[in-house]
Design an enzyme around this catalytic site. Structure first.
Site: not given
Ligand code: IMO
Ligand code: MG
Length: 420
Positions: A14, A16-17, A41-42, A144, A222, A297, A299, A301, A330-331, A410
């Site tokens: 998360d 900001g990719k 979730g990008h 496998r 991730q 983005a 779930t 949460r 940073s903004d 920003v």
């Molecule tokens: P993006 O690409 C933030 C976290 C989950 C959990 C752990 C394992 O948007 O940055 P999983 O479902 O992969 O087996 O969960 O990894 N997690 C993320 N946290 N951004 C993500 O993706 C994530 N993808 C998995 O919350 O702690």
């Molecule tokens: Mg995400």
């Protein structure tokens, strides 16, 4: 010969990719995802639109772009079809722009149920998985037993599916988890057949031949602190989120990798369980969450929030061989009187600047404090307009980590991006 440049998250995801890949994709005719799946979730914001990319590479909205779902990705045909429907609504033809590796593994409906069953059985020790079936799908791949996109075209596909399902049902039963394993099967089968409308590629040939002529951007999902080997194990995802994942996930040699862009937020967040040394449990953490809209983005949460952790950042910059840093959000710190960054840890009372093996040990962050800039950064479009305090803050970071911050974002829109 061109190169494959890489964008990687340097924290717990998360960062900001999505926004940055969308911005950079203007310079790369192709974007490739190399690992992960719909746990990602990008978020993309452009021309008043908002789209959350899950398995589709974030280059999809750039004109003429080719978007590759690589061999290291795990793909859920149902979520992917929904995503493609969303793309079509925005006037994009996904069949023209997306290529899928035959070697990408399929997330079966029972992988998702198994994910839920394992998490329920883990109780307090649960990972906080996104429940998209990621862990069980990669487990089958490594042991496998997996089914791959290219298998859909083979005559014994249904038989192999049934075998995998039976194995999963047994495991789910052993965990005493109640569910109907057949509920989504018909929809899944139909979506799996639909995948064959795309050009299914031999990813390694496709990518290598592409970069013989034109540049490509690899988009990580991730972040490195969630990497299966180098993250805060076992509270990680099940793939190689770090730079090595590019080579294994796309079938390219390290010598073909060019720039490595490392993305980090000016603070830290984490969703799910696991260690987070700089986490804030007070109103400062809540303020960051509200201003930064730190809610998942995928779930929804609430994300755990805390100060920037330079011990962890230095570590992931090293593991990934980052050449260019990109600082996001940073903004969101504009209104803080004091801004803290963690420069060392006290692990069991001993100070260190190394990311420890035992991330569940007692870790006390050692902070350096900066005076806040108290200026709205979001309207700024050039480095010359930076407030003095902000400049001091970024100068310190660059020196401490040893890599230049080449891009500063920003705001969520493409335009709110300053290059240096
Ligand atoms: P993006 O690409 C933030 C976290 C989950 C959990 C752990 C394992 O948007 O940055 P999983 O479902 O992969 O087996 O969960 O990894 N997690 C993320 N946290 N951004 C993500 O993706 C994530 N993808 C998995 O919350 O702690
Ligand atoms: Mg995400």
């Amino acid at each position: 010969m061109a190169k494959i440049d890489v964008v990687l998250g340097l924290q717990w995801g998360d960062e900001g990719k999505g926004k940055m890949v969308d911005v950079l994709a203007g310079r790369y005719p192709a974007v490739a995802r190399f690992q992960g799946g719909p746990n990602a979730g990008h978020s993309l914001y452009f021309e008043g639109q908002h789209f959350v990319a899950r398995s589709i590479p974030s280059g999809i909205f750039r004109e003429g772009s080719t978007n590759i779902i690589g061999s290291g990705v795990v793909l859920d045909p149902v979520t992917f079809r929904e995503e493609c429907a969303g793309v079509e609504k925005l006037g994009i033809n996904p069949y023209e722009k997306i290529r899928i590796s035959k070697k990408a593994h399929l997330i079966l409906p029972t992988h998702k149920l198994l994910d839920a069953a394992q998490e329920a059985a883990a109780g307090k020790g649960k990972i906080g998985s996104t429940l998209k079936g990621i862990g069980p799908t990669y487990t089958d791949k490594i042991s496998r037993h997996g089914l791959r996109v290219g298998d859909i075209l083979t005559p014994d596909f249904a038989e192999r599916f049934a075998k995998a399902k039976a194995r999963h049902i047994q495991e789910i039963k052993n965990l005493n988890f109640e569910c109907n394993p057949e509920e989504h099967e018909a929809e899944w089968m139909e979506a799996a057949q639909w995948l064959t409308k795309f050009e299914l590629i031999d990813c390694e040939y496709y990518v290598n031949e592409w970069i013989d002529e034109k540049p490509m951007l690899a988009e990580g999902a991730q972040g490195t602190l969630l990497d299966i080997d180098y993250g805060s194990y076992p509270f990680v995802t099940s793939s190689s989120t770090s730079v090595g994942g590019v080579c294994t996930g796309l079938g390219v040699a390290p010598t073909r990798v060019g720039k490595v862009y490392g993305i980090f937020k000016a603070y830290c967040t984490r969703v799910g369980s696991g260690p987070f040394p700089t986490e804030l449990f007070d109103e400062t953490g809540e303020k960051i969450r509200q201003i930064g809209h730190e809610f998942g983005a995928v779930t929804g949460r609430p994300r755990r929030c805390g100060w920037l952790d330079l011990v962890a950042l230095k570590y992931t910059v090293m593991v990934d061989g980052v050449t260019d840093l990109i600082m996001m959000k940073s903004d969101c710190l504009d209104t803080f009187e004091t801004i803290k960054v963690c420069v060392a840890y006290k692990v069991n009372g001993v100070e260190t600047d190394h990311f420890p093996f035992d991330t569940q040990a007692e870790i006390e962050p050692v902070y350096k404090e900066f005076k806040g800039w108290n200026t709205a950064l979001s309207g700024i479009r050039s480095e010359a307009e930076f407030p003095k305090e902000f400049k001091e803050y970024i100068d310190f970071m660059e020196q401490h980590v040893g890599v230049p911050i080449k891009i500063i974002s920003v705001g969520p829109d493409r335009e709110a991006t300053i290059e240096r």
